[in-house]
Design an enzyme around this catalytic site. Structure first.
Site, PDB file in Angstrom:
ATOM      1  N   SER A 175       0.867  -1.174   0.000  1.00 56.85           N
ATOM      2  CA  SER A 175       0.000   0.000   0.000  1.00 56.85           C
ATOM      3  C   SER A 175       0.907   1.228   0.000  1.00 56.85           C
ATOM      4  O   SER A 175       1.888   1.266  -0.748  1.00 56.85           O
ATOM      5  CB  SER A 175      -0.925  -0.059   1.219  1.00 56.85           C
ATOM      6  OG  SER A 175      -1.760   1.061   1.281  1.00 56.85           O
ATOM      7  N   TYR A 189      -5.426   7.992  -6.157  1.00 53.35           N
ATOM      8  CA  TYR A 189      -4.408   7.050  -5.681  1.00 53.35           C
ATOM      9  C   TYR A 189      -4.754   6.487  -4.303  1.00 53.35           C
ATOM     10  O   TYR A 189      -4.743   5.273  -4.093  1.00 53.35           O
ATOM     11  CB  TYR A 189      -3.078   7.790  -5.651  1.00 53.35           C
ATOM     12  CG  TYR A 189      -1.907   6.974  -5.165  1.00 53.35           C
ATOM     13  CD1 TYR A 189      -1.402   5.936  -5.939  1.00 53.35           C
ATOM     14  CD2 TYR A 189      -1.291   7.264  -3.947  1.00 53.35           C
ATOM     15  CE1 TYR A 189      -0.315   5.198  -5.498  1.00 53.35           C
ATOM     16  CE2 TYR A 189      -0.209   6.533  -3.508  1.00 53.35           C
ATOM     17  CZ  TYR A 189       0.283   5.501  -4.282  1.00 53.35           C
ATOM     18  OH  TYR A 189       1.353   4.780  -3.840  1.00 53.35           O
ATOM     19  N   LYS A 193      -5.339   2.543  -2.769  1.00 48.42           N
ATOM     20  CA  LYS A 193      -4.468   1.962  -1.741  1.00 48.42           C
ATOM     21  C   LYS A 193      -5.251   1.618  -0.466  1.00 48.42           C
ATOM     22  O   LYS A 193      -4.926   0.658   0.221  1.00 48.42           O
ATOM     23  CB  LYS A 193      -3.310   2.919  -1.429  1.00 48.42           C
ATOM     24  CG  LYS A 193      -2.318   3.073  -2.584  1.00 48.42           C
ATOM     25  CD  LYS A 193      -1.609   1.755  -2.896  1.00 48.42           C
ATOM     26  CE  LYS A 193      -0.438   1.934  -3.852  1.00 48.42           C
ATOM     27  NZ  LYS A 193       0.246   0.660  -4.151  1.00 48.42           N
TER      28      LYS A 193
END
Ligand SMILES: *[C@@H]1O[C@H](CO)[C@@H](O)[C@H](O)[C@H]1NC(C)=O
Ligand SMILES: *[C@@H]1O[C@H](CO)[C@@H](O)[C@H](O)[C@H]1NC(C)=O
Length: 335
Positions: A175, A189, A193
């Protein structure tokens, strides 16, 4: 007054007991010598550093990535670090892990035919991008999820059956610190994650009876080709905010991820910021050591207080940048 000393003494004894009890529930470390390690995104950045790290520990290595020539270059580099040149090898398979599940399954099958079941899977393939929410193309949100989330799902889905049969294995999801907290510029983004967190927690509960351990790694900004690319389009706010955490080398990051996953830790983090964030965001995540659990219990309150100062600092940066932009616009209008 005396009663306080007694409470303190009991507390210290409690901590000491926990400390000595912790090895009892901690899984045995996985030996990488003569085992099969599969790394996705293994042709550059953290992925390549991970491959080099496990090469030094004596593993057979499969690298999955898209670009054939980059894979070949990485293979040559990784081979230089073998512990035992006669018994180790690297195979490269070119595949887009985010596109088609069948292709991914075929690639994993091919790797397992050669080296046997995967003992350690590192899902490192990923991509990043930053930008202001409404300026990010809708297709980019999907691309982030495809590569960062679904790519990890596909490869893990292909590897888990043989791991379960072996009743042995480690799975790493890479991650990011942006997968622990949301920051300016990371809408696309961060979401991809954060998705890995839900996947990792649920999967760990399913796989624990099979002695398979899942690790969720939260690397800080790392000096990789991907990071250099990201710098080009980073909003000023994102730049100023992420400066706070500093830049690490891919080899430091790789070392910490391999140490933590072979030892079966659920969280893998680095540095003081990493420690603070992991305590602060532990939620109901699995834990393998009473030592870690005790630290989380004791520190979360005080870390929350510290986090308020960070949040205030970040908000000020955002506000300042907004004013700057407006001033530039006004100047243009008047001139
Ligand atoms: C690597 O795989 C080969 C089979 O392709 C096997 O003979 C060898 O023992 C393995 N080496 C290690 C270090 O696992
Ligand atoms: C593959 O990597 C090489 C560098 O090793 C680069 O020159 C080439 O453009 C890449 N190919 C694709 C399709 O991205």
């Amino acid at each position: 007054m005396i009663s306080w000393w007694i409470i303190l003494a009991i507390f210290m004894i409690f901590l000491i007991i926990l400390y000595f009890a912790s090895p009892l529930i901690t899984p045995k470390a996985l030996k990488l010598q003569s085992s099969h390690v599969l790394v996705t995104g293994g042709s550059s950045g953290i992925g390549k550093a991970l491959a080099i790290n496990v090469a030094k520990r004596g593993a057979n290595i499969t690298l999955l990535a898209r670009n054939k020539s980059k894979l070949q270059e990485a293979k040559v580099e990784v081979e230089k670090h073998f512990l035992n040149k006669d018994s180790q090898s690297v195979i490269c398979i070119s595949v887009d892990i985010s596109k088609d599940y069948e292709a991914v399954e075929k690639a994993v099958q091919q790797a397992e035919d050669k080296f046997g079941p995967v003992a350690l899977l590192v899902n490192c393939a990923g991509t990043s991008m930053t930008g202001v929410f409404e300026e990010i193309l809708p297709s980019e949100f999907k691309r982030m999820l495809d590569i960062n989330y679904l790519g990890s799902v596909y490869v893990t889905r292909a590897v888990v059956p043989s791991m379960k049969k072996q009743q042995l294995g480690r799975i790493v999801f890479v991650s990011s610190q942006a997968g622990q907290l949301g920051l300016f510029g990371y809408t696309a983004y961060s979401a991809s994650k954060f998705a890995l967190r839900g996947l990792a927690e649920a999967l760990q509960m399913e796989l624990k009876p099979y002695h398979i351990r899942v690790t969720l790694a939260f690397p800080p900004d790392t000096d990789t080709p991907g990071y250099a690319e990201e710098q080009k389009s980073k909003p000023k706010e994102t730049h100023l905010i992420s400066e706070v955490a500093g830049l690490f080398s891919p080899h430091e990051v790789a070392k910490s991820i391999i140490e933590d996953s072979t030892h079966g830790k659920f969280f893998s983090y680095m540095g003081l910021d990493g420690y603070m964030l992991s305590c602060l965001t532990c939620g109901m995540s699995p834990v393998i050591s009473m030592m870690d659990a005790t630290q989380q219990v004791i520190t979360s309150g005080i870390f929350r207080v510290i986090s308020l100062f960070y949040l205030d600092y970040f908000d000020r940066i955002v506000q300042k940048c907004k004013l700057e932009r407006e001033n530039i616009k006004d100047d243009k209008k008047t001139s």
